[in-house]
Design a protein around this motif. Structure first.
Motif, PDB file in Angstrom:
ATOM      1  N   PHE A  83       0.829  -1.207   0.000  1.00 29.26           N
ATOM      2  CA  PHE A  83       0.000   0.000   0.000  1.00 29.26           C
ATOM      3  C   PHE A  83       0.860   1.253   0.000  1.00 29.26           C
ATOM      4  N   TRP A  84       1.830   1.320   0.928  1.00 31.49           N
ATOM      5  CA  TRP A  84       2.629   2.540   1.020  1.00 31.49           C
ATOM      6  C   TRP A  84       3.610   2.656  -0.142  1.00 31.49           C
ATOM      7  N   GLY A  85       4.066   1.520  -0.673  1.00 31.49           N
ATOM      8  CA  GLY A  85       4.937   1.578  -1.838  1.00 31.49           C
ATOM      9  C   GLY A  85       4.268   2.239  -3.023  1.00 31.49           C
ATOM     10  N   VAL A  86       3.008   1.895  -3.230  1.00 32.88           N
ATOM     11  CA  VAL A  86       2.261   2.462  -4.352  1.00 32.88           C
ATOM     12  C   VAL A  86       1.778   3.867  -4.033  1.00 32.88           C
ATOM     13  N   LEU A 127       2.267   7.405  -5.812  1.00 35.29           N
ATOM     14  CA  LEU A 127       1.060   7.931  -6.437  1.00 35.29           C
ATOM     15  C   LEU A 127       0.918   9.426  -6.200  1.00 35.29           C
ATOM     16  N   ARG A 128       1.489   9.899  -5.075  1.00 29.55           N
ATOM     17  CA  ARG A 128       1.426  11.336  -4.773  1.00 29.55           C
ATOM     18  C   ARG A 128       2.044  12.147  -5.900  1.00 29.55           C
ATOM     19  N   LEU A 141      -5.590  18.284  -6.248  1.00 29.20           N
ATOM     20  CA  LEU A 141      -6.109  16.939  -6.516  1.00 29.20           C
ATOM     21  C   LEU A 141      -5.448  15.906  -5.608  1.00 29.20           C
ATOM     22  N   VAL A 142      -4.181  16.105  -5.254  1.00 28.23           N
ATOM     23  CA  VAL A 142      -3.554  15.230  -4.266  1.00 28.23           C
ATOM     24  C   VAL A 142      -4.304  15.357  -2.946  1.00 28.23           C
ATOM     25  N   LEU A 159      -9.183   0.684  -9.682  1.00 29.61           N
ATOM     26  CA  LEU A 159      -9.544   2.097  -9.806  1.00 29.61           C
ATOM     27  C   LEU A 159      -8.369   2.944 -10.290  1.00 29.61           C
ATOM     28  N   VAL A 160      -7.157   2.601  -9.859  1.00 37.17           N
ATOM     29  CA  VAL A 160      -5.978   3.347 -10.321  1.00 37.17           C
ATOM     30  C   VAL A 160      -5.849   3.245 -11.840  1.00 37.17           C
TER      31      VAL A 160
END
Length: 428
Positions: free
Chosen positions: A238-241, A245-246, A267-268, A304-305
């Motif tokens: 989760f945190w890796g992605v 993603l930020r 948007l972030v 969703l990504v």
């Protein structure tokens, strides 16, 4: 909640607010100096670098001193990194020093929760800390975007503050960095008022290199624990992605919507709003022993990504990003709490958080360098989003199958571990 909990939350909020604003400001600083785009993408892995390199040491350091003191020292390192960004030193190197401060800060801020609270309050406490962290992301990225925008930046550059004019601030980003130093200083004030817990301190060995073997044993113990391994794998992914993603959302907003840094940073913040909602709902509805039930949300999040690529309208993008963030918030809060609980029982709070940070930040580091290299080779933001989304969906499906196999092979062991998670009197 016990005395001192809300002081910890306030200190965490202020420090994280500055961290997230600084990321946006650093992106603009590099762009204002004409740096290639891959260097902006490299900010993410450079921030994660010391989480990985110093993982064997920062956890032991957090367990050897009062955690409020550790958080104060870590904030001082962040301030030093900010000030170095105003010198001829390359911004990526200076930003990595801020990451060093964050790497030392994390085992203390999470470790003190397991020292202060029983297991029955850990999910709720994680809901608080993740909710406030996400609120700081929302406000931080918006603050960073506004600080480098023409209105606020112009006002900052016109300020006549004694001592600041000697820095010769040449750009809005440089003026913004000076403002963020004040936010870190506010966090330091709250750090000094964090109470000392009754947990015994674990002294550092005379030979610091002995910590390498200790860290490796702790890492192995957590990966071999039949409940710890699932929560560690989930939070690592989760945190890796999400860590990468930020930046990807900033790049996607520029490519799909034509947004600049100030607009894209909003948007972030929208993603973070959804994550805060998901974190709060999870803290109210989930118990520690229920954490593995949220794993299907990780698969949905990955799908969703990928679907982000179909969006080219901000009115569609905003609610979509809120939903994406909400799934992530509901996923990570119970899994984070379960991982802290297992780590605290196996090896102690600070050391377990250092192991967690090592794995999560190594994932951010690896994926970040891959993305930076791909950007340098010409990969579009749309291609990166597709790759990240497919990765998280497939990997989360694999973790689900792993947990199902554990339930079949080790039913009695897992039932014992779940019973420990249900009872405060068995908390190590």
């Amino acid at each position: 909640m016990k005395r001192g909990f809300y002081t910890i939350m306030t200190a965490q909020f202020c420090s994280s607010l500055a961290d997230n604003a600084l990321f946006v400001v650093a992106v603009e600083l590099l762009r204002s100096r004409g740096a290639p785009e891959w260097q902006a993408a490299a900010l993410v892995p450079m921030f994660a670098l010391f989480y990985v390199v110093l993982a064997p040491f920062v956890g032991a350091f957090a367990d050897a001193r009062p955690k409020g003191e550790v958080m104060f020292i870590s904030n001082a390192i962040k301030v030093a990194g900010c000030l170095l960004m105003l010198t001829p030193i390359h911004p990526l190197l200076a930003y990595s020093l801020v990451g060093l401060g964050a790497a030392a800060y994390s085992p203390a801020k999470y470790g003190i929760l397991t020292e202060l609270l029983p297991p029955s309050q850990l999910v709720k406490a994680n809901g608080w800390i993740e909710g406030l962290t996400i609120a700081s992301i929302i406000l931080g990225v918006v603050l960073g975007g506004q600080l480098v925008g023409p209105t606020v930046a112009g006002w900052l550059q016109r300020l006549d503050v004694p001592g600041v004019d000697v820095l010769h601030l040449r750009s809005p980003a440089e003026a913004a960095i000076v403002g963020l130093v004040a936010v870190y200083a506010l966090a330091a004030v709250f750090n000094l008022h964090i109470p000392r817990t009754t947990a015994p301190l674990r002294h550092l060995p005379a030979n610091p290199l002995a910590l390498l073997g200790d860290f490796w044993r702790n890492n192995t113990r957590l990966w071999r624990d039949h409940l710890g391994q699932i929560s560690l794998a989930t939070t690592t992914l989760f945190w890796g992605v999400s860590g990468n993603l930020r930046y990807i959302v900033l790049a996607w907003a520029a490519a799909a919507l034509g947004y600049g840094t100030t607009q894209a940073s909003s948007l972030v913040g929208v993603v973070a709003i959804g994550t805060a909602v998901g974190a709060v709902v999870a803290s109210l509805r989930m118990r520690l022993d229920m954490a593995p039930r949220v794993m299907p949300l990780g698969v949905a999040m990955g799908v969703l990504v990928v679907l982000m690529n179909l969006i080219d309208n901000v009115w569609v993008a905003a609610p979509f990003l809120v939903l994406l963030g909400a799934l992530g918030g509901f996923l990570v809060v119970p899994m984070n709490a379960l991982l802290q609980h297992r780590g605290h029982n196996l090896m102690g709070a600070g050391r377990s958080i250092a192991v967690q940070n090592f794995n999560e930040q190594a994932c951010i580091l690896g994926l970040g360098f891959l993305y930076s290299a791909a950007t340098g080779a010409g990969l579009s933001a749309f291609g990166a989003i597709t790759a990240f989304g497919a990765l998280v969906a497939l990997a989360m499906w694999g973790i689900q199958r792993w947990h199902a196999a554990n339930l079949r092979r080790y039913p009695h062991e897992l039932e014992r571990l779940f019973e420990i998670a249900r009872r405060d009197d068995l908390h190590g």
